[in-house]
Design a protein around this motif. Structure first.
Motif, PDB file in Angstrom:
ATOM      1  N   ASN A  93      -0.224   3.698  -3.294  1.00  0.00           N
ATOM      2  CA  ASN A  93      -1.085   4.864  -3.114  1.00  0.00           C
ATOM      3  C   ASN A  93      -0.704   5.750  -1.936  1.00  0.00           C
ATOM      4  OD1 ASN A  93      -2.691   3.758  -5.207  1.00  0.00           O
ATOM      5  ND2 ASN A  93      -3.759   2.468  -3.720  1.00  0.00           N
ATOM      6  N   LYS A 144     -16.076  -1.003   5.822  1.00  0.00           N
ATOM      7  CA  LYS A 144     -15.323  -0.175   6.768  1.00  0.00           C
ATOM      8  C   LYS A 144     -16.192   0.061   7.997  1.00  0.00           C
ATOM      9  CE  LYS A 144     -12.773   4.153   7.256  1.00  0.00           C
ATOM     10  NZ  LYS A 144     -13.481   4.591   8.470  1.00  0.00           N
ATOM     11  N   MET A 203     -12.689  -6.517   2.439  1.00  0.00           N
ATOM     12  CA  MET A 203     -11.937  -5.289   2.161  1.00  0.00           C
ATOM     13  C   MET A 203     -12.841  -4.110   1.814  1.00  0.00           C
ATOM     14  SD  MET A 203      -8.562  -5.819   2.339  1.00  0.00           S
ATOM     15  CE  MET A 203      -7.729  -4.773   1.159  1.00  0.00           C
ATOM     16  N   LEU A 234       0.062   6.199   2.298  1.00  0.00           N
ATOM     17  CA  LEU A 234      -0.584   5.711   3.509  1.00  0.00           C
ATOM     18  C   LEU A 234      -1.624   6.689   4.023  1.00  0.00           C
ATOM     19  CD1 LEU A 234       2.625   4.461   5.352  1.00  0.00           C
ATOM     20  CD2 LEU A 234       0.868   3.024   4.339  1.00  0.00           C
ATOM     21  N   ASN A 235      -2.732   6.139   4.489  1.00  0.00           N
ATOM     22  CA  ASN A 235      -3.708   6.941   5.220  1.00  0.00           C
ATOM     23  C   ASN A 235      -4.418   6.037   6.217  1.00  0.00           C
ATOM     24  OD1 ASN A 235      -6.418   5.959   4.042  1.00  0.00           O
ATOM     25  ND2 ASN A 235      -5.225   6.470   2.199  1.00  0.00           N
ATOM     26  N   LEU A 263       0.830  -1.209   0.000  1.00  0.00           N
ATOM     27  CA  LEU A 263       0.000   0.000   0.000  1.00  0.00           C
ATOM     28  C   LEU A 263       0.863   1.256   0.000  1.00  0.00           C
ATOM     29  CD1 LEU A 263      -2.838   1.292   0.307  1.00  0.00           C
ATOM     30  CD2 LEU A 263      -2.522   1.129   2.783  1.00  0.00           C
ATOM     31  N   ASN A 323      -7.517   5.441   6.936  1.00  0.00           N
ATOM     32  CA  ASN A 323      -8.664   4.647   6.488  1.00  0.00           C
ATOM     33  C   ASN A 323      -8.231   3.345   5.821  1.00  0.00           C
ATOM     34  OD1 ASN A 323     -10.482   6.562   7.422  1.00  0.00           O
ATOM     35  ND2 ASN A 323     -10.549   7.661   5.460  1.00  0.00           N
ATOM     36  N   ASP A 324      -7.248   3.436   4.928  1.00  0.00           N
ATOM     37  CA  ASP A 324      -6.785   2.232   4.227  1.00  0.00           C
ATOM     38  C   ASP A 324      -6.124   1.246   5.192  1.00  0.00           C
ATOM     39  OD1 ASP A 324      -7.730   3.199   1.857  1.00  0.00           O
ATOM     40  OD2 ASP A 324      -5.797   3.987   1.169  1.00  0.00           O
ATOM     41  N   ILE A 325      -5.359   1.771   6.134  1.00  0.00           N
ATOM     42  CA  ILE A 325      -4.701   0.897   7.113  1.00  0.00           C
ATOM     43  C   ILE A 325      -5.739   0.196   7.977  1.00  0.00           C
ATOM     44  CG2 ILE A 325      -3.150   0.833   9.100  1.00  0.00           C
ATOM     45  CD1 ILE A 325      -1.654   3.185   7.868  1.00  0.00           C
ATOM     46  N   GLN A 326      -6.770   0.922   8.344  1.00  0.00           N
ATOM     47  CA  GLN A 326      -7.839   0.327   9.149  1.00  0.00           C
ATOM     48  C   GLN A 326      -8.539  -0.794   8.379  1.00  0.00           C
ATOM     49  OE1 GLN A 326     -10.827   3.077  10.447  1.00  0.00           O
ATOM     50  NE2 GLN A 326     -12.105   1.499  11.373  1.00  0.00           N
ATOM     51  N   VAL A 327      -8.798  -0.558   7.096  1.00  0.00           N
ATOM     52  CA  VAL A 327      -9.445  -1.576   6.261  1.00  0.00           C
ATOM     53  C   VAL A 327      -8.572  -2.827   6.178  1.00  0.00           C
ATOM     54  CG1 VAL A 327     -10.146  -2.142   3.906  1.00  0.00           C
ATOM     55  CG2 VAL A 327     -10.822   0.041   4.909  1.00  0.00           C
ATOM     56  N   LEU A 328      -7.265  -2.642   5.992  1.00  0.00           N
ATOM     57  CA  LEU A 328      -6.345  -3.780   5.933  1.00  0.00           C
ATOM     58  C   LEU A 328      -6.327  -4.545   7.254  1.00  0.00           C
ATOM     59  CD1 LEU A 328      -3.200  -2.417   4.029  1.00  0.00           C
ATOM     60  CD2 LEU A 328      -4.923  -4.026   3.203  1.00  0.00           C
TER      61      LEU A 328
END
Length: 217
Positions: A108, A131, A128, A110-111, A104, A113-118
């Motif tokens: 794209n 959320k 995936m 890091l943020n 990731l 939201n994406d880390i939380q989804v992962l």
């Protein structure tokens, strides 16, 4: 020696030794002229019969004790295996999480939201695309993981325990950064610290040592 006594072959060896000893005693008696004979004119020796029964009972008791010890040891090994395997699975999930974070980061950026989804996908099995906008759920999940990692002090040697504590600490800092909406620079630093833990040689060494503990032998 202690490991051999607790091994699965020890009761078998003891049983074979008893049989060999009994056969040796009978053979020795035969060599000295002792024979099985039919003599109806002789009276039964109840003292001798009682003695034989007592010896048979003693041998049976010893065999039963060794059998019970063997079964108990096997049950303990199974219980330890299950607990160790859970921690091993959690470690493997952390490794997968770090690899996804690295991917990731390279694509794209890091943020939170994406880390939380992962995190939810890897550790909680949440698809995936979904959320959960509730940091309390995220916090509860990682607290459960930390408690599980803490059990390593009772299941693995000190070296593995300390390594897992380092991973737990890095994961804790990462989740706190997400929950507290840390600045991007701080978040990137925390993520990188977590990723690095799984990229050095020590990671593979610890992995092999944990796998060596996953045995019922």
């Amino acid at each position: 020696m202690k490991k051999f006594i607790k091994g699965k072959w020890f009761p078998v060896i003891v049983a074979i030794a008893i049989l060999v000893l009994a056969a040796g005693v009978v053979l020795t008696m035969v060599l000295f002229g002792w024979r099985f004979t039919y003599a109806p004119e002789l009276e039964n020796s109840w003292v001798a019969i009682s003695a034989v029964a007592a010896w048979a009972g003693a041998i049976g008791t010893v065999a039963a004790v060794f059998s019970a010890i063997h079964v108990a040891n096997q049950q303990n090994k199974i219980a330890l295996f299950e607990k160790r395997y859970k921690i091993f699975q959690l470690y493997d999930s952390c490794k997968i999480f770090s690899e996804l974070l690295q991917s990731l980061k390279g694509k794209n950026g890091l943020n939170s939201n994406d880390i939380q989804v992962l995190f939810l996908a890897v550790f909680c099995g949440i698809p995936m695309g979904e959320k959960i906008n509730d940091f309390r759920f995220l916090h509860t999940q990682y607290i459960m993981m930390l408690e599980q990692l803490k059990q390593s002090q009772f299941l693995f040697e000190k070296e593995i325990e300390l390594y897992l504590q380092i991973i737990a600490g890095a994961l804790q800092r990462l989740i706190k950064s997400i929950c507290h909406s840390a600045p991007e620079s701080e978040l990137e630093s925390v993520v990188q610290s977590f990723i690095v833990l799984f990229q050095d040689e020590n990671s593979e060494i610890m992995l092999k040592k944990m796998m060596n503990k996953l045995t019922l032998q």
